[in-house]
Design a protein around this motif. Structure first.
Motif, short mmCIF file in Angstrom:
data_model
loop_
_atom_site.label_atom_id
_atom_site.label_comp_id
_atom_site.label_asym_id
_atom_site.label_seq_id
_atom_site.Cartn_x
_atom_site.Cartn_y
_atom_site.Cartn_z
N ALA A 1 8.50 5.72 32.68
CA ALA A 1 6.99 5.59 32.41
C ALA A 1 6.55 5.35 30.88
O ALA A 1 5.64 5.98 30.64
N GLY A 2 7.42 4.67 30.24
CA GLY A 2 7.24 4.49 28.84
C GLY A 2 6.07 3.13 28.92
O GLY A 2 5.84 2.44 29.65
N PRO A 3 5.83 3.04 27.37
CA PRO A 3 4.75 1.87 27.19
C PRO A 3 5.53 0.31 27.42
O PRO A 3 6.72 0.36 27.34
N VAL A 4 4.76 -0.62 27.63
CA VAL A 4 5.30 -2.13 27.41
C VAL A 4 4.65 -2.79 26.47
O VAL A 4 3.58 -2.29 26.13
N GLY A 5 5.17 -3.77 26.26
CA GLY A 5 4.32 -4.84 25.16
C GLY A 5 5.17 -5.02 23.97
O GLY A 5 6.19 -4.73 23.78
N SER A 6 4.81 -5.40 22.97
CA SER A 6 5.20 -5.86 21.55
C SER A 6 4.78 -4.66 20.54
O SER A 6 3.72 -4.57 20.40
N TYR A 7 5.86 -4.22 19.66
CA TYR A 7 5.37 -3.88 18.50
C TYR A 7 5.05 -4.62 17.50
O TYR A 7 5.42 -5.96 17.33
N ASP A 8 4.31 -4.26 16.57
CA ASP A 8 3.70 -5.05 15.35
C ASP A 8 4.75 -4.61 14.41
O ASP A 8 4.48 -3.66 13.33
N VAL A 9 5.84 -5.70 14.15
CA VAL A 9 6.80 -5.23 13.31
C VAL A 9 6.62 -6.24 12.11
O VAL A 9 6.65 -7.44 12.19
N PRO A 10 6.54 -5.79 10.86
CA PRO A 10 6.65 -6.39 9.56
C PRO A 10 7.77 -6.95 9.42
O PRO A 10 8.94 -6.32 8.45
N SER A 11 8.15 -8.22 10.01
CA SER A 11 9.73 -8.70 9.87
C SER A 11 10.09 -8.92 8.57
O SER A 11 11.40 -8.84 8.03
N GLU A 12 9.25 -9.51 7.75
CA GLU A 12 9.69 -9.77 6.40
C GLU A 12 10.10 -8.68 5.49
O GLU A 12 10.89 -8.67 4.56
N LEU A 13 9.13 -7.46 5.93
CA LEU A 13 9.47 -6.37 5.02
C LEU A 13 10.66 -5.77 5.55
O LEU A 13 11.56 -5.07 4.69
N GLY A 14 11.03 -5.93 6.89
CA GLY A 14 12.47 -5.62 7.42
C GLY A 14 13.55 -6.44 6.62
O GLY A 14 14.46 -5.47 6.46
N ARG A 15 13.50 -7.69 6.34
CA ARG A 15 14.39 -8.44 5.78
C ARG A 15 14.81 -7.82 4.45
O ARG A 15 15.85 -7.79 4.14
N ALA A 16 13.57 -7.64 3.69
CA ALA A 16 13.66 -7.07 2.26
C ALA A 16 14.55 -5.88 2.38
O ALA A 16 15.28 -5.45 1.59
N LEU A 17 14.09 -4.96 3.50
CA LEU A 17 14.74 -3.55 3.50
C LEU A 17 16.49 -3.84 3.68
O LEU A 17 17.05 -3.12 3.12
N VAL A 18 16.65 -4.75 4.55
CA VAL A 18 18.04 -4.87 4.90
C VAL A 18 18.91 -5.36 3.59
O VAL A 18 19.86 -4.91 3.13
N ALA A 19 18.35 -6.26 2.71
CA ALA A 19 18.83 -6.59 1.28
C ALA A 19 18.96 -5.60 0.75
O ALA A 19 19.88 -5.63 -0.02
N ASP A 20 17.90 -4.70 0.62
CA ASP A 20 18.11 -3.60 -0.60
C ASP A 20 19.29 -2.76 0.01
O ASP A 20 19.90 -2.27 -0.73
N LEU A 21 19.41 -2.55 1.33
CA LEU A 21 20.43 -1.42 1.61
C LEU A 21 21.87 -2.08 1.51
O LEU A 21 22.57 -1.35 1.17
N VAL A 22 21.89 -3.35 1.80
CA VAL A 22 23.33 -3.95 1.63
C VAL A 22 23.50 -3.82 0.17
O VAL A 22 24.83 -3.58 -0.28
N ALA A 23 22.62 -3.91 -0.70
CA ALA A 23 22.92 -4.15 -2.14
C ALA A 23 23.23 -2.75 -2.71
O ALA A 23 23.71 -2.54 -3.77
N HIS A 24 22.67 -1.56 -2.13
CA HIS A 24 23.00 -0.34 -2.17
C HIS A 24 24.27 0.28 -1.27
O HIS A 24 24.36 1.55 -1.14
N GLU A 25 25.07 -0.49 -0.75
CA GLU A 25 26.32 -0.47 -0.08
C GLU A 25 26.33 0.22 1.15
O GLU A 25 27.36 0.93 1.66
N PHE A 26 24.91 0.22 1.87
CA PHE A 26 25.01 0.45 3.25
C PHE A 26 25.08 -0.65 4.21
O PHE A 26 24.76 -1.97 3.93
N ASP A 27 26.21 -0.78 5.00
CA ASP A 27 26.70 -1.88 5.82
C ASP A 27 25.39 -1.68 7.26
O ASP A 27 25.83 -1.45 8.23
N ILE A 28 24.49 -2.10 6.94
CA ILE A 28 23.39 -2.07 7.73
C ILE A 28 23.46 -3.44 8.54
O ILE A 28 23.54 -4.51 8.10
N ALA A 29 23.17 -3.30 10.15
CA ALA A 29 22.85 -4.56 10.91
C ALA A 29 21.62 -4.98 10.83
O ALA A 29 20.46 -4.15 10.79
#
Length: 280
Positions: free
Chosen positions: A73-101
């Motif tokens: 009985a959960g919601p349906v639809g799409s989240y408003d995901v700031p994808s470019e911000l997510g990409r920047a976070l991934v790059a930062d985490l990898v630079a700080h030695e987190f093996d993030i997917a």
């Protein structure tokens, strides 16, 4: 820190079948606090119940595009995901030695959907950046590693007005998750039949775990401060002390570390679902 608010809550709190008690009342108080805080971004540390991530189960993943499955009985639809911000976070985490997917697209289940709806009103009310934490398919990350990830995420977003959310139960045990991960994708009908069968076998074999509230109290005391000393001991003999569902508190741990502030327990009910709501 006035530009940060952290809320951690169990999911499935507002189902019609859920108890009308202190935790259900507390999620309303948390929602009011979120409304007053008015975040520009929600960073949501959530898990999965072997629905979204099947052929590959990452330990941690930043999701760049997300929909809601509508299960339980959960919601349906799409989240408003700031994808470019997510990409920047991934790059930062990898630079700080987190093996993030990087999950370019994911259909998230109720571990994200219910709590997002409970706190925001709808899943697209605010920009939400989902960060997946594997809690259902061992081996899991350690609690210290989840905290380290959360702390770096908090540092990355230090100049933004962010709501950090962690969603999951405290001490509870799910017989179905004792089964080894196979990567098989099931329909909801197949899943419910499988869960029913596994639970019936557990009851007939007398393997339903009787948990005590000690693990809950120790964990809530830990996130109620800023020390990291408790992180190593809380994960020791986790299944025996807290049940396999207690691993969902890895999401709370990451959100707590991201916010960098002690969390206050608004309500805690010790039952088979590990229900609680905490806020900074």
């Amino acid at each position: 820190m006035k530009n940060r608010l952290t809320v951690c809550a169990s999911h499935l709190i507002t189902l019609p079948s859920a108890p009308f008690g202190p935790v259900r009342e507390a999620i309303g108080a948390a929602r009011d606090a979120v409304t007053a805080f008015d975040p520009e971004l929600v960073v949501f540390f959530g898990t999965d119940h072997r629905r979204a991530f099947r052929s590959v189960v990452p330990t941690f993943a930043v999701v760049l595009e997300a929909t809601a499955q509508g299960d339980v009985a959960g919601p349906v639809g799409s989240y408003d995901v700031p994808s470019e911000l997510g990409r920047a976070l991934v790059a930062d985490l990898v630079a700080h030695e987190f093996d993030i997917a990087t999950a370019y697209s994911a259909a998230l289940d109720h571990a994200f959907g219910h709590t997002t709806r409970d706190l925001l009103g709808s899943i697209d009310a605010k920009p939400v950046l989902p960060i997946f934490v594997n809690c259902a398919s061992p081996p899991h990350a350690t609690f210290r590693r989840a905290a380290s990830l959360g702390r770096r995420v908090g540092e990355f977003f230090a100049d933004r007005r962010v709501l950090y959310v962690g969603s999951g139960g405290l001490a509870h045990d799910l017989p179905g998750f004792r089964e080894p991960e196979t990567g098989v994708a099931l329909t909801e009908e197949e899943r419910q039949a499988w869960i029913k069968d596994v639970n019936e076998r557990a009851r007939s074999e007398g393997t339903i775990r009787e948990l005590v509230r000690t693990w809950d109290e120790t964990f809530l005391a830990g996130v109620g401060g800023t020390s990291w000393e408790w992180l190593d001991s809380i994960g020791a003999d986790l299944v025996e002390r807290g049940g396999n569902g207690a691993a969902e508190c890895l999401t709370w741990t990451a959100a707590w570390a991201a916010g960098g502030q002690p969390l206050r327990t608004l309500a805690h009910e010790f039952d088979t679902s590990g229900r609680a709501v905490v806020i900074s």
